[in-house]
Design a protein around this motif. Structure first.
Motif, PDB file in Angstrom:
ATOM      1  N   ILE A  98      11.388   3.255 -14.078  1.00  0.00           N
ATOM      2  CA  ILE A  98      10.818   4.395 -13.372  1.00  0.00           C
ATOM      3  C   ILE A  98       9.807   3.844 -12.381  1.00  0.00           C
ATOM      4  CG2 ILE A  98       9.506   6.533 -13.596  1.00  0.00           C
ATOM      5  CD1 ILE A  98      10.548   6.605 -16.545  1.00  0.00           C
ATOM      6  N   ILE A  99      10.004   4.127 -11.119  1.00  0.00           N
ATOM      7  CA  ILE A  99       9.194   3.587 -10.022  1.00  0.00           C
ATOM      8  C   ILE A  99       8.357   4.710  -9.427  1.00  0.00           C
ATOM      9  CG2 ILE A  99       9.270   2.482  -7.742  1.00  0.00           C
ATOM     10  CD1 ILE A  99      10.483   0.696  -9.944  1.00  0.00           C
ATOM     11  N   CYS A 100       7.053   4.443  -9.225  1.00  0.00           N
ATOM     12  CA  CYS A 100       6.193   5.476  -8.655  1.00  0.00           C
ATOM     13  C   CYS A 100       5.073   4.849  -7.828  1.00  0.00           C
ATOM     14  CB  CYS A 100       5.596   6.330  -9.774  1.00  0.00           C
ATOM     15  SG  CYS A 100       4.627   7.715  -9.172  1.00  0.00           S
ATOM     16  N   PRO A 101       5.094   5.048  -6.513  1.00  0.00           N
ATOM     17  CA  PRO A 101       3.954   4.619  -5.700  1.00  0.00           C
ATOM     18  C   PRO A 101       2.805   5.616  -5.861  1.00  0.00           C
ATOM     19  CG  PRO A 101       5.690   5.523  -4.304  1.00  0.00           C
ATOM     20  CD  PRO A 101       6.190   5.566  -5.715  1.00  0.00           C
ATOM     21  N   THR A 102       1.581   5.125  -5.784  1.00  0.00           N
ATOM     22  CA  THR A 102       0.418   6.005  -5.938  1.00  0.00           C
ATOM     23  C   THR A 102      -0.645   5.727  -4.886  1.00  0.00           C
ATOM     24  OG1 THR A 102      -0.694   4.501  -7.491  1.00  0.00           O
ATOM     25  CG2 THR A 102       0.738   6.192  -8.440  1.00  0.00           C
TER      26      THR A 102
ATOM     27  N   LEU B 299      13.286   6.941  -9.042  1.00  0.00           N
ATOM     28  CA  LEU B 299      12.154   6.969  -8.120  1.00  0.00           C
ATOM     29  C   LEU B 299      11.430   8.303  -8.242  1.00  0.00           C
ATOM     30  CD1 LEU B 299      13.945   5.480  -4.986  1.00  0.00           C
ATOM     31  CD2 LEU B 299      12.436   4.294  -6.571  1.00  0.00           C
ATOM     32  N   LEU B 300      10.128   8.231  -8.445  1.00  0.00           N
ATOM     33  CA  LEU B 300       9.291   9.423  -8.539  1.00  0.00           C
ATOM     34  C   LEU B 300       8.172   9.354  -7.515  1.00  0.00           C
ATOM     35  CD1 LEU B 300       8.634   9.904 -12.377  1.00  0.00           C
ATOM     36  CD2 LEU B 300      10.224  11.143 -10.924  1.00  0.00           C
ATOM     37  N   THR B 301       7.522  10.493  -7.316  1.00  0.00           N
ATOM     38  CA  THR B 301       6.271  10.524  -6.576  1.00  0.00           C
ATOM     39  C   THR B 301       5.162  10.820  -7.574  1.00  0.00           C
ATOM     40  OG1 THR B 301       6.527  12.875  -6.073  1.00  0.00           O
ATOM     41  CG2 THR B 301       7.367  11.285  -4.437  1.00  0.00           C
ATOM     42  N   GLN B 302       3.945  10.538  -7.196  1.00  0.00           N
ATOM     43  CA  GLN B 302       2.822  10.643  -8.130  1.00  0.00           C
ATOM     44  C   GLN B 302       2.556  12.070  -8.593  1.00  0.00           C
ATOM     45  OE1 GLN B 302      -0.421   9.021  -5.904  1.00  0.00           O
ATOM     46  NE2 GLN B 302      -0.759  10.883  -4.733  1.00  0.00           N
ATOM     47  N   ASP B 303       3.038  13.050  -7.883  1.00  0.00           N
ATOM     48  CA  ASP B 303       2.799  14.437  -8.275  1.00  0.00           C
ATOM     49  C   ASP B 303       4.040  15.111  -8.853  1.00  0.00           C
ATOM     50  OD1 ASP B 303       4.185  14.513  -5.904  1.00  0.00           O
ATOM     51  OD2 ASP B 303       2.884  15.983  -4.939  1.00  0.00           O
ATOM     52  N   ALA B 304       5.058  14.321  -9.179  1.00  0.00           N
ATOM     53  CA  ALA B 304       6.272  14.867  -9.791  1.00  0.00           C
ATOM     54  C   ALA B 304       6.064  14.916 -11.303  1.00  0.00           C
ATOM     55  CB  ALA B 304       7.475  13.999  -9.441  1.00  0.00           C
ATOM     56  N   ILE B 305       5.976  16.110 -11.832  1.00  0.00           N
ATOM     57  CA  ILE B 305       5.757  16.286 -13.275  1.00  0.00           C
ATOM     58  C   ILE B 305       7.093  16.684 -13.899  1.00  0.00           C
ATOM     59  CG2 ILE B 305       4.508  17.555 -15.045  1.00  0.00           C
ATOM     60  CD1 ILE B 305       2.286  17.956 -12.895  1.00  0.00           C
TER      61      ILE B 305
ATOM     62  N   LYS C  93      10.340  -5.809  -8.669  1.00  0.00           N
ATOM     63  CA  LYS C  93       9.576  -6.160  -9.871  1.00  0.00           C
ATOM     64  C   LYS C  93      10.191  -5.570 -11.141  1.00  0.00           C
ATOM     65  CE  LYS C  93       6.358  -8.327  -7.640  1.00  0.00           C
ATOM     66  NZ  LYS C  93       6.297  -9.789  -7.721  1.00  0.00           N
ATOM     67  N   SER C  94      11.210  -4.747 -10.979  1.00  0.00           N
ATOM     68  CA  SER C  94      11.789  -4.041 -12.125  1.00  0.00           C
ATOM     69  C   SER C  94      12.870  -4.873 -12.804  1.00  0.00           C
ATOM     70  CB  SER C  94      12.379  -2.704 -11.678  1.00  0.00           C
ATOM     71  OG  SER C  94      13.556  -2.900 -10.916  1.00  0.00           O
ATOM     72  N   SER C  95      13.186  -4.460 -14.028  1.00  0.00           N
ATOM     73  CA  SER C  95      14.245  -5.137 -14.773  1.00  0.00           C
ATOM     74  C   SER C  95      15.298  -4.153 -15.269  1.00  0.00           C
ATOM     75  CB  SER C  95      13.649  -5.903 -15.959  1.00  0.00           C
ATOM     76  OG  SER C  95      12.975  -5.024 -16.830  1.00  0.00           O
TER      77      SER C  95
ATOM     78  N   GLU D  63       4.317   1.348   3.049  1.00  0.00           N
ATOM     79  CA  GLU D  63       5.384   2.013   3.800  1.00  0.00           C
ATOM     80  C   GLU D  63       6.317   2.572   2.737  1.00  0.00           C
ATOM     81  OE1 GLU D  63       7.335  -0.519   6.631  1.00  0.00           O
ATOM     82  OE2 GLU D  63       5.447  -1.311   7.377  1.00  0.00           O
ATOM     83  N   HIS D  64       6.816   3.781   2.926  1.00  0.00           N
ATOM     84  CA  HIS D  64       7.594   4.442   1.878  1.00  0.00           C
ATOM     85  C   HIS D  64       8.723   3.570   1.340  1.00  0.00           C
ATOM     86  CE1 HIS D  64       5.573   8.301   1.944  1.00  0.00           C
ATOM     87  NE2 HIS D  64       5.493   8.165   3.255  1.00  0.00           N
ATOM     88  N   GLY D  65       9.587   3.092   2.196  1.00  0.00           N
ATOM     89  CA  GLY D  65      10.715   2.278   1.744  1.00  0.00           C
ATOM     90  C   GLY D  65      10.293   0.899   1.272  1.00  0.00           C
ATOM     91  N   LYS D  66       9.437   0.256   2.040  1.00  0.00           N
ATOM     92  CA  LYS D  66       8.989  -1.102   1.709  1.00  0.00           C
ATOM     93  C   LYS D  66       8.285  -1.143   0.354  1.00  0.00           C
ATOM     94  CE  LYS D  66       5.802  -4.631   3.468  1.00  0.00           C
ATOM     95  NZ  LYS D  66       4.830  -4.939   4.524  1.00  0.00           N
ATOM     96  N   THR D  67       7.439  -0.173   0.087  1.00  0.00           N
ATOM     97  CA  THR D  67       6.699  -0.143  -1.173  1.00  0.00           C
ATOM     98  C   THR D  67       7.640   0.098  -2.349  1.00  0.00           C
ATOM     99  OG1 THR D  67       4.723   0.612  -0.028  1.00  0.00           O
ATOM    100  CG2 THR D  67       4.809   0.999  -2.409  1.00  0.00           C
ATOM    101  N   ARG D  68       8.582   1.004  -2.189  1.00  0.00           N
ATOM    102  CA  ARG D  68       9.560   1.250  -3.252  1.00  0.00           C
ATOM    103  C   ARG D  68      10.447   0.024  -3.467  1.00  0.00           C
ATOM    104  NH1 ARG D  68       7.940   5.953  -1.206  1.00  0.00           N
ATOM    105  NH2 ARG D  68       7.897   7.800  -2.540  1.00  0.00           N
ATOM    106  N   ASN D  69      10.863  -0.617  -2.395  1.00  0.00           N
ATOM    107  CA  ASN D  69      11.665  -1.840  -2.541  1.00  0.00           C
ATOM    108  C   ASN D  69      10.883  -2.933  -3.263  1.00  0.00           C
ATOM    109  OD1 ASN D  69      13.982  -0.815  -1.358  1.00  0.00           O
ATOM    110  ND2 ASN D  69      13.459  -1.570   0.682  1.00  0.00           N
ATOM    111  N   PHE D  70       9.598  -3.045  -2.974  1.00  0.00           N
ATOM    112  CA  PHE D  70       8.749  -4.010  -3.674  1.00  0.00           C
ATOM    113  C   PHE D  70       8.747  -3.703  -5.171  1.00  0.00           C
ATOM    114  CE2 PHE D  70       4.516  -4.762  -5.530  1.00  0.00           C
ATOM    115  CZ  PHE D  70       4.502  -6.154  -5.494  1.00  0.00           C
TER     116      PHE D  70
END
Length: 105
Positions: free
Chosen positions: A5-9, A89-95, A81-83, A70-77
């Motif tokens: 589960i990926i979430c930029p903040t 992909l989530l956003t920080q306010d997605a409950i 790092k994921s396994s 950057e939206h795409g760059k940060t998610r790709n980063f």
């Protein structure tokens, strides 16, 4: 199958805390990890996530400078790092709507 589960903040505040709590309370019987990438929050978001990562070994926090976001760059980063075999992909306010959200996916 492991899920990542990926979430930029950035300054996620109380909504991020609610979202994280809902993610951590999922009824899901497969392995999963949660990866947050924080963009220099100054409201305590990074500190809260760092504390949570000490409690939950499957929660990981990476910090980047706000100028690097950057939206795409940060998610790709984060994905790099994921396994997981499956990426969510989530956003920080997605409950999540319920405790079975991840299992239903």
């Amino acid at each position: 199958m492991k899920v990542s589960i990926i979430c930029p903040t950035f300054n996620g505040g109380d909504l991020l805390k609610k979202s994280l709590n809902a993610i951590l309370n999922q009824k899901f019987d497969q392995p999963y990890e949660i990866i947050f990438v924080d963009s220099s929050s100054n409201d305590g978001t990074a500190e809260h996530l760092n504390y949570q990562s000490e409690i939950h070994e499957h929660l990981h926090l990476y910090n980047i400078d706000q100028s690097e976001f950057e939206h795409g760059k940060t998610r790709n980063f984060a994905i790099s790092k994921s396994s997981g075999e499956l990426i969510v992909l989530l956003t920080q306010d997605a409950i999540p709507a319920n405790d079975y959200w991840l299992a239903i996916m």
